[in-house]
Motif scaffolding. Sequence first.
Motif, PDB file in Angstrom:
ATOM      1  N   GLY A 112       0.842  -1.192   0.000  1.00 28.08           N
ATOM      2  CA  GLY A 112       0.000   0.000   0.000  1.00 28.08           C
ATOM      3  C   GLY A 112       0.872   1.234   0.000  1.00 28.08           C
ATOM      4  N   MET A 130      -0.408  -8.715   6.614  1.00 28.04           N
ATOM      5  CA  MET A 130       0.770  -8.885   7.452  1.00 28.04           C
ATOM      6  C   MET A 130       1.346  -7.531   7.856  1.00 28.04           C
ATOM      7  SD  MET A 130       1.693 -12.006   7.953  1.00 28.04           S
ATOM      8  CE  MET A 130       1.837 -13.057   6.553  1.00 28.04           C
ATOM      9  N   SER A 131       1.706  -7.433   9.145  1.00 32.12           N
ATOM     10  CA  SER A 131       2.357  -6.221   9.664  1.00 32.12           C
ATOM     11  C   SER A 131       3.758  -6.593  10.116  1.00 32.12           C
ATOM     12  CB  SER A 131       1.568  -5.697  10.859  1.00 32.12           C
ATOM     13  OG  SER A 131       2.338  -4.751  11.581  1.00 32.12           O
ATOM     14  N   GLY A 140       4.284   0.040   1.762  1.00 35.02           N
ATOM     15  CA  GLY A 140       4.469  -1.374   2.099  1.00 35.02           C
ATOM     16  C   GLY A 140       5.745  -1.986   1.532  1.00 35.02           C
TER      17      GLY A 140
HETATM   18  N1  SAH Z   1      -3.500   4.838   7.085  1.00 32.95           N
HETATM   19  C1  SAH Z   1      -2.914   3.589   7.402  1.00 32.95           C
HETATM   20  C2  SAH Z   1      -1.409   3.592   7.171  1.00 32.95           C
HETATM   21  C3  SAH Z   1      -1.028   3.706   5.750  1.00 32.95           C
HETATM   22  S1  SAH Z   1       0.692   3.618   5.554  1.00 32.95           S
HETATM   23  C4  SAH Z   1      -3.144   3.282   8.867  1.00 32.95           C
HETATM   24  O1  SAH Z   1      -3.199   4.205   9.666  1.00 32.95           O
HETATM   25  O2  SAH Z   1      -3.223   2.076   9.207  1.00 32.95           O
HETATM   26  C5  SAH Z   1       0.833   3.216   3.862  1.00 32.95           C
HETATM   27  C6  SAH Z   1       1.097   1.776   3.549  1.00 32.95           C
HETATM   28  O3  SAH Z   1       2.312   1.369   4.138  1.00 32.95           O
HETATM   29  C7  SAH Z   1       0.061   0.778   4.046  1.00 32.95           C
HETATM   30  O4  SAH Z   1      -0.985   0.654   3.136  1.00 32.95           O
HETATM   31  C8  SAH Z   1       0.866  -0.508   4.138  1.00 32.95           C
HETATM   32  O5  SAH Z   1       0.903  -1.193   2.910  1.00 32.95           O
HETATM   33  C9  SAH Z   1       2.276  -0.004   4.464  1.00 32.95           C
HETATM   34  N2  SAH Z   1       2.655  -0.145   5.884  1.00 32.95           N
HETATM   35  C10 SAH Z   1       2.794   0.866   6.770  1.00 32.95           C
HETATM   36  N3  SAH Z   1       3.175   0.414   7.968  1.00 32.95           N
HETATM   37  C11 SAH Z   1       3.298  -0.933   7.864  1.00 32.95           C
HETATM   38  C12 SAH Z   1       3.659  -1.968   8.773  1.00 32.95           C
HETATM   39  N4  SAH Z   1       3.959  -1.712  10.036  1.00 32.95           N
HETATM   40  N5  SAH Z   1       3.675  -3.236   8.312  1.00 32.95           N
HETATM   41  C13 SAH Z   1       3.354  -3.505   7.025  1.00 32.95           C
HETATM   42  N6  SAH Z   1       3.016  -2.572   6.121  1.00 32.95           N
HETATM   43  C14 SAH Z   1       2.968  -1.291   6.523  1.00 32.95           C
END
Ligand code: SAH
Length: 226
Positions: A112, A130-131, A140
């Motif tokens: 994303g 997955m985070s 992402g």
């Molecule tokens: N508005 C969202 C954050 C978007 S950050 C929220 O508050 O949850 C933009 C993109 O970065 C997300 O769509 C994701 O694909 C990626 N991303 C950000 N932090 C991440 C994390 N800790 N783990 C995995 N992907 C992440």
Amino acid sequence: MHISIISCVPKLLESPFSDSILKRAIKKGLVNVEVIDLRDYSTDRHKSVDDYAYGGGAGMVMMIEPIDRCITDLKSKRTYDEIIYMSPDGEQFSQSIANQLSLKQNLILLCGHYKGVDERVREHLITREMSIGDYVLSGGELAAAVIADSVIRLLPGVLNDETSALTDSFQNGLVAPPVYTRPAEYKGWEVPPVLISGHEAKIEEWRHEQALERTQKRRPQLFKKG
Ligand code: SAH
């Protein structure tokens, strides 16, 4: 194994796969990493993949259509075991998930950007989220690189014996013991004598004790997991 990474900023993924262990794994044909530019699936002449959020508020949202077209195209070429969306609120990535994913054949990692993807992508087009931790990245891509790296290094043949993944932290429910290399003494700081003793059984015992001690001190929750 085949990993397809979908991104609207594919350049961010150039360097992680073009050096060292991952580069060698790709060269040896142990894994194929394909970075797909989501903009190639945009129908608009500016190649845009995002739009304003319904209801207003700051930040753009990635549109469902290019993502759907991209995933449909990828699925026409191979059967994917998992389509994983990178998301800060997704399942917490861990060594055990890396082990699990390393047994799969084909994976899609969807990155994303901006405010994230239209919620309908998450509801209908993916199989898992997955985070890599409770913090927010701007995209992402770095998360996908982290996941791909930890999975690829587990594939048979990627690491040589000396760097075997089996002796790394978390593989046996423990963190790794300390490691040392030459010189045996530096500024008066010495390497533990047992490591220079040449006594293999004692070295093994020492390493195991150190791993236990470190786990107790740094990651006591690993013991609780059983
Ligand atoms: N508005 C969202 C954050 C978007 S950050 C929220 O508050 O949850 C933009 C993109 O970065 C997300 O769509 C994701 O694909 C990626 N991303 C950000 N932090 C991440 C994390 N800790 N783990 C995995 N992907 C992440």
